[in-house]
Scaffold this motif. Sequence first.
Motif, PDB file in Angstrom:
ATOM      1  N   VAL A 431       0.777  -1.337  -0.119  1.00 13.12           N
ATOM      2  CA  VAL A 431       0.025  -0.016   0.061  1.00 13.12           C
ATOM      3  C   VAL A 431       0.899   1.377  -0.079  1.00 13.12           C
ATOM      4  O   VAL A 431       1.928   1.214   0.859  1.00 13.12           O
ATOM      5  CB  VAL A 431      -0.880   0.043   1.240  1.00 13.12           C
ATOM      6  N   LEU A 432       0.710   1.973  -0.983  1.00 10.43           N
ATOM      7  CA  LEU A 432       1.395   3.508  -1.103  1.00 10.43           C
ATOM      8  C   LEU A 432       0.810   4.577  -0.641  1.00 10.43           C
ATOM      9  O   LEU A 432      -0.239   4.670  -1.848  1.00 10.43           O
ATOM     10  CB  LEU A 432       2.150   3.294  -2.587  1.00 10.43           C
ATOM     11  N   PHE A 433       1.038   5.345   0.115  1.00  9.92           N
ATOM     12  CA  PHE A 433       0.297   6.578   0.390  1.00  9.92           C
ATOM     13  C   PHE A 433       1.404   7.745  -0.269  1.00  9.92           C
ATOM     14  O   PHE A 433       2.295   7.838   0.018  1.00  9.92           O
ATOM     15  CB  PHE A 433       0.154   6.923   1.757  1.00  9.92           C
ATOM     16  N   PRO A 434       0.463   8.774  -1.019  1.00 10.88           N
ATOM     17  CA  PRO A 434       1.316  10.110  -1.551  1.00 10.88           C
ATOM     18  C   PRO A 434       1.539  10.944  -0.336  1.00 10.88           C
ATOM     19  O   PRO A 434       0.765  11.461   0.395  1.00 10.88           O
ATOM     20  CB  PRO A 434       0.392  10.545  -2.634  1.00 10.88           C
ATOM     21  N   SER A 435       2.801  11.124   0.243  1.00 14.42           N
ATOM     22  CA  SER A 435       2.977  12.157   1.129  1.00 14.42           C
ATOM     23  C   SER A 435       3.453  13.315   0.657  1.00 14.42           C
ATOM     24  O   SER A 435       4.057  13.509  -0.175  1.00 14.42           O
ATOM     25  CB  SER A 435       3.851  11.371   2.250  1.00 14.42           C
ATOM     26  N   ALA A 436       3.204  14.461   1.451  1.00 13.57           N
ATOM     27  CA  ALA A 436       3.379  15.905   1.349  1.00 13.57           C
ATOM     28  C   ALA A 436       4.856  15.788   1.408  1.00 13.57           C
ATOM     29  O   ALA A 436       5.429  15.496   2.331  1.00 13.57           O
ATOM     30  CB  ALA A 436       2.447  16.768   2.101  1.00 13.57           C
ATOM     31  N   ALA A 437       5.513  16.703   0.524  1.00 15.68           N
ATOM     32  CA  ALA A 437       7.141  16.981   0.737  1.00 15.68           C
ATOM     33  C   ALA A 437       7.098  18.140   1.929  1.00 15.68           C
ATOM     34  O   ALA A 437       5.987  18.798   2.246  1.00 15.68           O
ATOM     35  CB  ALA A 437       7.633  17.337  -0.594  1.00 15.68           C
ATOM     36  N   PHE A 438       8.437  18.462   2.058  1.00 12.25           N
ATOM     37  CA  PHE A 438       8.537  19.273   3.122  1.00 12.25           C
ATOM     38  C   PHE A 438       7.924  20.758   2.840  1.00 12.25           C
ATOM     39  O   PHE A 438       7.690  21.566   3.741  1.00 12.25           O
ATOM     40  CB  PHE A 438      10.021  19.743   3.386  1.00 12.25           C
ATOM     41  N   ALA A 439       8.179  21.051   1.531  1.00 15.71           N
ATOM     42  CA  ALA A 439       7.637  22.554   1.214  1.00 15.71           C
ATOM     43  C   ALA A 439       5.880  22.445   0.902  1.00 15.71           C
ATOM     44  O   ALA A 439       5.635  23.572   0.465  1.00 15.71           O
ATOM     45  CB  ALA A 439       8.177  22.781  -0.240  1.00 15.71           C
ATOM     46  N   GLU A 440       5.623  21.357   1.347  1.00 13.81           N
ATOM     47  CA  GLU A 440       3.991  21.720   1.410  1.00 13.81           C
ATOM     48  C   GLU A 440       3.224  21.495   2.510  1.00 13.81           C
ATOM     49  O   GLU A 440       2.052  21.214   2.771  1.00 13.81           O
ATOM     50  CB  GLU A 440       3.518  20.277   0.610  1.00 13.81           C
ATOM     51  N   ILE A 441       3.955  21.267   3.657  1.00 13.54           N
ATOM     52  CA  ILE A 441       3.308  21.046   5.072  1.00 13.54           C
ATOM     53  C   ILE A 441       3.953  22.149   6.157  1.00 13.54           C
ATOM     54  O   ILE A 441       4.715  22.828   5.903  1.00 13.54           O
ATOM     55  CB  ILE A 441       3.915  19.755   5.575  1.00 13.54           C
ATOM     56  N   ASN A 442       3.174  22.152   7.253  1.00  9.71           N
ATOM     57  CA  ASN A 442       3.425  22.993   8.315  1.00  9.71           C
ATOM     58  C   ASN A 442       4.153  21.820   9.184  1.00  9.71           C
ATOM     59  O   ASN A 442       3.801  20.623   9.220  1.00  9.71           O
ATOM     60  CB  ASN A 442       2.433  23.227   9.126  1.00  9.71           C
TER      61      ASN A 442
END
Length: 557
Positions: A431-442
Amino acid sequence: MPKLIIDSKEVSFEQGQTVLEAARENGIKIPHFCWHPKLSISGNCRICLVEIEKLPKLVISCSTLAAEGMIVHTRSEKVINARNAVMEFILINHPLDCPICDEAGECKLQDYAYKHGTGESRFVEEKNHKDKRVELGPHVMFDAERCISCSRCIRFCDEIAKEAQLTFIKRGDRVTIVTYPGQQLDNPYSMNVVDICPVGALTSRDFRFKARVWEMSSTASVCQGCSRGCNIDIWVRNNEILRLTPRKNEEVNSYWMCDHGRLNTFKFVNENRVGMPYIKSGGELIQSTWDAAVNKAASLLKTVNKDKTAFIGSASASCEDNYILMKFARSVIGTKNISYYKYIDENFGDDILRRSDVTPNSTGADLLGMNGYLNYSNLSDGINNGSIKAVYLMDDNIVDKDPSLEALFSKLDFLIVHSSNMTKTAGMADVLFPSAAFAEINGTLVNFNKRVQRLRPAVALKEADRSLDGMNVSRLDKFGTGYDRWAQGRKRDALSGWKIISMIAAQLNNKFKYDTAEDVFNEIVRSIPEFAGLDYELIGKNGSDLKVKIAQPTLKA
Ligand code: FES
């Protein structure tokens, strides 16, 4: 403190400060090209001329020491005429190619031409032409016609990068900058000369002609290249990161950052992303919905003995993501098998900024209480002897770093992966989840020196419209635009790690009650003593030291 008078205002100064520094500290602006607070004084541009009573001639304020009782004029007729003359002189041979110059919009020469120039030139002769495209090194291009010979770049190499690579040759209007014979401008900090060049003479070969500066938003964040955590601005247009530039922070990186951090830590945000959740079926990753992927992950996690599931966090993920991974492993699954990899590259570190620990948050992972760090051999042993049967892996492409894991991972009952990019590790997931990159998160990172620093979203995600990634909009405005106004239709479907895990926890009947990354951080502050007393507001733009300091090593005789 001693005092002097500048433009009829009495100001105090510290012994040893120049007139320009005293003025600057008291909010009085004196134009300057060649002076830079971190470089030696060269005094060659002459734009900082001021009038000092009892002195027969105008003097340059960048090299004149302030003295008790001195009376300085920075806006007298004499000074204004001199500045006009200096600007006219500097512009005599300047090509005036602002419409095609990368520096336009952030050019000191352009700004001063408006402010301190007369708006016309009496020079009717042919301009002196010089080379316009000189490759000084792998990352920096030189336009000799635009250069005003301030020597900032030469002094930067000599004094900060500590590699003398640039010098002047020739005299008068023929003067130009070259690398020493047989050398290139290729020191690990070479691109800082682009930032400090007050005109468009030195440009980044990576960023040249990509965008006008006014088309981009900039957001305060932290470099991912190593555990220094240099403060940066992320420049975005059309939801795509186009460049990183260093942001001044005297506690961390002063005005500088290394070329590796500047060039190699953002392109993955723009390219080759995991665009949606996937579930493996018949050996192939098949596109899925969030609900189906969350259900699949939850049901797989129920099938394996809790002690045989290994949770691997990441020294590149935020404290918030690692904390929730640990909480999930401990309180929902009931295992203490939680670790992360630490990546050390002894050849990378130096005595300027770069650290051998090439991950941005290993100190944060340690402080949160992850069980030390795995090495490839104990993970291999665990899989080989059957004590590890399943792995939940967050934001670490470990198969690329150790290809032998590819064969090992195929022995697992299942592998659940969060990944921002389509990597070898992502390709092996069940199962693969798309995770947000450092420039997309708080989120927060803790640098090697135990300074907590903030990540902020510079690139918009699809879900940002709904929740703004849990961020108070007024606070976003204070530190950067956060969400690019041109981003409509170009937003990626990815989520922060703590949100993905919270969804799986809910599916396993454990509701994690966080609306925002800030909620997660506030819980970290309540439960981990080292973080006590902190909040996002306090960390602010420049970070905040944790109470616990790293013990300095004792030198043995
Ligand atoms: Fe003083 Fe250049 S800033 S001479």
